[in-house]
Design a protein around this motif. Structure first.
Motif, short mmCIF file in Angstrom:
data_model
loop_
_atom_site.label_atom_id
_atom_site.label_comp_id
_atom_site.label_asym_id
_atom_site.label_seq_id
_atom_site.Cartn_x
_atom_site.Cartn_y
_atom_site.Cartn_z
N TRP A 120 -9.05 -10.35 4.42
CA TRP A 120 -8.62 -9.13 3.73
C TRP A 120 -7.17 -8.80 4.05
O TRP A 120 -6.46 -8.23 3.20
N VAL A 123 -5.28 -10.84 1.60
CA VAL A 123 -5.38 -10.23 0.26
C VAL A 123 -4.44 -9.04 0.15
O VAL A 123 -3.77 -8.83 -0.87
N GLY A 124 -4.36 -8.25 1.22
CA GLY A 124 -3.46 -7.10 1.21
C GLY A 124 -2.00 -7.50 1.09
O GLY A 124 -1.23 -6.88 0.34
N VAL A 126 -0.81 -10.27 -0.27
CA VAL A 126 -0.63 -10.74 -1.64
C VAL A 126 -0.51 -9.56 -2.60
O VAL A 126 0.34 -9.53 -3.49
N GLY A 127 -1.40 -8.56 -2.42
CA GLY A 127 -1.36 -7.40 -3.29
C GLY A 127 -0.04 -6.65 -3.23
O GLY A 127 0.56 -6.34 -4.26
N LEU A 265 -2.17 -5.37 -10.98
CA LEU A 265 -3.09 -6.30 -10.33
C LEU A 265 -2.89 -6.28 -8.82
O LEU A 265 -3.85 -6.31 -8.04
N GLY A 266 -1.62 -6.23 -8.40
CA GLY A 266 -1.33 -6.14 -6.97
C GLY A 266 -1.90 -4.87 -6.35
O GLY A 266 -2.43 -4.89 -5.23
N PHE A 269 -5.55 -5.50 -5.73
CA PHE A 269 -5.77 -6.36 -4.57
C PHE A 269 -5.58 -5.57 -3.27
O PHE A 269 -6.42 -5.64 -2.35
N ALA A 270 -4.47 -4.83 -3.17
CA ALA A 270 -4.17 -4.11 -1.94
C ALA A 270 -5.21 -3.02 -1.67
O ALA A 270 -5.66 -2.85 -0.53
N ALA A 272 -8.29 -2.97 -2.72
CA ALA A 272 -9.54 -3.63 -2.35
C ALA A 272 -9.53 -4.03 -0.87
O ALA A 272 -10.54 -3.87 -0.16
N ALA A 273 -8.39 -4.54 -0.39
CA ALA A 273 -8.28 -4.92 1.02
C ALA A 273 -8.41 -3.70 1.92
O ALA A 273 -9.08 -3.75 2.97
#
Length: 291
Positions: A120, A123-124, A126-127, A265-266, A269-270, A272-273
């Motif tokens: 996670w 993922v953060g 990347v977000g 989208l970023g 992702f962020a 969600a993390a």
């Protein structure tokens, strides 16, 4: 279900996300270190005056170390990265902090390595990268080193804050005051060396400094250090991803900086993390059966 302590702790990095727009729109240009000093030292002295509590024994050294790592050293490195790198690159480097915290939690706190936390955290990063990185992203060696050093320093400060806790009878306000004062005193010679005397302050700048010091300094750090003491350290660190997200959102709302599909989208992702890191880890099926 997300706890109220998570929501309260999240207010701190959310408030820190306002720093960019306050700095660019209200403060005099060319004095970022003074802005950091104005955020830390007055707030720390006010906290000390309110609580009348000073460190004792070994806590003089611990408070000084935490104040330098969490505040005094972090601010100059952050500003060096921001000056030498596009803002998106600097923000992405700072977003790596939760992954660094996860590593240090294994080394310093002796926690078991967790694929979930690292996953996670990635993922953060990347977000945040999708939100803030643009086509003009470039890499300056000194800027990258400063950005990573700042992330490592604050990550170590977060982990040590978790390990040492607070002395018995010392509340979050006094604890934050110790660190803000130590970080602010560290910034005094650094600011004078690199920026010289303070700039002239008009009414908008005064309001900006009051916001940075009162809300972004005293209140935010009281909430933040309280949260670190309560929440799992990696979960708290991932809340820090809110800062670049709030900064980007304010840029879109107040400054007309449009967010396209990639940025949205970023955001997803962020967020969600951040949310996933606050949920309790599932107990493996075999452990539940054997129990």
């Amino acid at each position: 279900m997300i706890q109220k302590n998570v929501v309260l702790t999240a207010l701190a990095p959310a408030v820190w996300g306002t720093t960019y727009v306050v700095t660019t729109e209200l403060l005099p240009p060319g004095h970022p270190l003074f802005a950091g000093l104005a955020r830390a030292l007055p707030a720390g002295l006010i906290a000390l005056a309110m609580t009348r509590a000073l460190p004792r024994g070994a806590w003089w050294g611990k408070a000084a170390a935490l104040g330098v790592l969490n505040i005094g050293l972090f601010f100059p490195l952050l500003f060096i990265a921001a000056e030498r790198l596009p803002g998106g690159v600097a923000a992405t480097l700072a977003a790596a902090q939760p992954m660094i915290v996860a590593v240090l939690a294994v080394v310093v706190l002796k926690e078991r390595p967790s694929v979930r936390r690292f996953g996670w955290g990635a993922v953060g990063v990347v977000g945040v990268g999708l939100v803030v990185l643009g086509p003009d992203a470039g890499f300056d060696v000194i800027g990258v080193i400063a950005g990573l050093a700042g992330a490592v320093g604050m990550a170590l400060g977060v982990v040590l804050t978790k390990r040492w806790g607070r002395p018995p009878g010392v509340g979050p306000l006094a604890f934050a005051g110790w660190q803000l004062t130590a970080g602010g005193l560290f910034l005094v010679p650094v600011t004078l060396t690199f920026e010289g005397l303070p700039p002239a302050v008009d009414v908008p700048a005064l309001l900006g400094y009051l916001w940075l010091g009162g809300v972004g300094g005293l209140l935010a750090y009281v909430v933040w250090f309280r949260g670190i003491g309560i929440l799992p350290v990696t979960s708290a660190a991932l809340l820090g991803l809110l800062s670049p997200l709030v900064a980007a959102l304010l840029g879109a709302v107040l400054l007309g900086q449009l967010l396209g599909p990639v940025q949205l989208l970023g955001f997803a992702f962020a967020l969600a993390a951040i949310v996933a890191a606050q949920l309790p880890a599932r107990t493996p099926v075999l452990e539940r059966v054997s129990a």
